[in-house]
Scaffold this motif. Structure first.
Motif, PDB file in Angstrom:
ATOM      1  N   GLU A   1       0.832  -1.209   0.000  1.00 52.11           N
ATOM      2  CA  GLU A   1       0.000   0.000   0.000  1.00 52.11           C
ATOM      3  C   GLU A   1       0.866   1.259   0.000  1.00 52.11           C
ATOM      4  OE1 GLU A   1      -4.300  -1.059   2.056  1.00 52.11           O
ATOM      5  OE2 GLU A   1      -2.706  -0.217   3.318  1.00 52.11           O
TER       6      GLU A   1
ATOM      7  N   ARG B   1     -13.454  -2.488   4.736  1.00 51.25           N
ATOM      8  CA  ARG B   1     -12.644  -3.576   4.171  1.00 51.25           C
ATOM      9  C   ARG B   1     -12.552  -4.772   5.115  1.00 51.25           C
ATOM     10  NH1 ARG B   1      -6.342  -2.495   2.878  1.00 51.25           N
ATOM     11  NH2 ARG B   1      -6.303  -2.334   5.161  1.00 51.25           N
TER      12      ARG B   1
ATOM     13  N   HIS C   1     -11.488   2.026   5.316  1.00 58.39           N
ATOM     14  CA  HIS C   1     -10.581   1.194   6.113  1.00 58.39           C
ATOM     15  C   HIS C   1     -11.372   0.171   6.917  1.00 58.39           C
ATOM     16  CE1 HIS C   1      -7.056   0.092   8.459  1.00 58.39           C
ATOM     17  NE2 HIS C   1      -7.818   0.206   9.546  1.00 58.39           N
TER      18      HIS C   1
ATOM     19  N   LYS D   1      -6.418   1.925  -0.432  1.00 51.91           N
ATOM     20  CA  LYS D   1      -6.662   0.676   0.283  1.00 51.91           C
ATOM     21  C   LYS D   1      -6.580  -0.486  -0.715  1.00 51.91           C
ATOM     22  CE  LYS D   1      -7.265   2.627   4.210  1.00 51.91           C
ATOM     23  NZ  LYS D   1      -6.262   2.423   5.280  1.00 51.91           N
TER      24      LYS D   1
END
Length: 364
Positions: free
Chosen positions: A39, A206, A203, A52
């Motif tokens: 990332e 996910r 975030h 992400k």
């Protein structure tokens, strides 16, 4: 057999060196160190604020819609892979299809504004074949009507527009890292935004909406594994060389195909292309089918990409006419393109295409 694409595989020992670390740490997934490293490197390469890394290029479209509370009408393109429409339908949205430009096959901004209603919440556009949409026009419409902009940028890794990664535009952009893409992690994708609040939502989305035993929101399992991240870390440094090799294959086709009988989608001014695909446009579906048959007879497999026009899908919301897209989907064929495709194979493919097109052009 020569397929329309071929996945790049890095040096085997390089990949297995990453696997040794995974074995030592016994950290296989759940936001592992390789995923975080990937990332960080992707953000640096692309010059974006928040990124992400997720499981695929479809789930990130769904996450984008969910994160921005999009549940009603979304103006979108009929000329894309089916995942673009499927994500909208899966999330309970109503796709409203705006026809495409006849030159670059991206959504036509001039067709968007007449379709806006009180129920329109967003524009979801695809940068077709990695070629940027008319970004400024789309953004101006979005600002005028207070709409969100989501870009399905599945094909765009390594492409830039006006000196910035194509992935840096829109409220959210998504990308696919499927094995067939310019950059891949076997399976995977990413979601990109400059918005801090959206990034925080994504975030948690996910990973089921929680961290340890603290729960913050709804969520889904869009986590990717250390094994996939390891592949990405191997492939990422090779991307400039892979794009250069694709560009070479692209130029070989350009020198051999008969463009008196064949056309290609045009590039948007300001795009630095990644040479993700080699689409040709034939004069009719009959010619396309003749070309396909001639290639397949020599164990060469092209692809009708994109076909059919998504506004004609039987499970979509009624039939919304998009004559440019419907016509293009019958006549566009993607020829084999991958970094190590030999020149002699490109010459042979081009010769077969030229001959098949010439036969169809002969007077009856």
């Amino acid at each position: 057999m020569i397929n329309v694409t071929k996945s790049y595989l890095p040096d085997f020992d390089e990949y297995t060196n990453y696997l040794k670390g995974i074995w030592e740490r016994v950290h296989l997934t759940n936001d592992g160190p390789l995923l975080r490293e990937l990332e960080g490197k992707l953000k640096d390469v692309l010059g974006v604020k928040h990124l992400k890394y997720c499981t695929n290029g479809t789930i990130v479209l769904q996450m984008a819609l969910k994160a921005m509370d999009i549940t009603k009408e979304v103006i979108t393109t009929p000329f894309s892979y089916v995942a673009t429409t499927n994500a909208l339908l899966w999330e309970g949205c109503t796709p409203v299809f705006a026809d495409i430009r006849p030159d670059d096959y991206n959504i036509d901004p001039d067709k968007i504004e007449p379709l806006i209603t009180e129920n329109t919440q967003a524009i979801m556009a695809t940068h077709v074949y990695g070629n940027a949409c008319r970004i400024e026009q789309i953004q101006a419409i979005a600002e005028k009507y207070k709409l969100k902009v989501i870009y399905d940028a599945a094909h765009t890794f390594g492409a830039s527009y006006q000196g910035r990664s194509v992935l840096s535009y829109g409220d959210i952009s998504t990308c696919s890292f499927h094995a067939t893409k310019v950059f891949h992690t076997v399976e995977g994708g990413c979601i990109v935004t400059d918005d801090d609040e959206l990034a925080q939502k994504l975030h948690f989305y996910r990973s089921f909406g929680h961290r340890n035993d603290d729960y913050y929101s709804i969520g889904i399992n869009a986590k990717n594994s250390e094994f996939h991240a390891a592949m990405g870390l191997c492939v990422l440094p090779k991307v400039p060389d892979l794009i250069a090799a694709r560009k070479q294959v692209f130029s070989w086709y350009g020198a051999r195909l008969n463009f008196e009988k064949i056309t290609r989608p045009t590039l948007t001014p300001g795009v630095d292309y990644n040479y993700a695909y080699y689409p040709i446009v034939l004069d009719s579906e009959a010619t396309l089918l003749r070309v396909m048959d001639a290639l397949k007879a020599q164990d060469i497999v092209p692809r009708r990409y994109f076909y059919p026009s998504l506004n004609t899908l039987p499970f979509s919301v009624g039939h919304q006419p998009c004559p440019v897209s419907e016509d293009a989907s019958l006549r566009v064929l993607c020829l084999p393109l991958y970094p190590d495709l030999p020149k002699e194979d490109v010459d042979r493919i081009a010769a077969i295409v030229n001959e098949a097109v010439a036969i169809m052009s002969e007077p009856v």
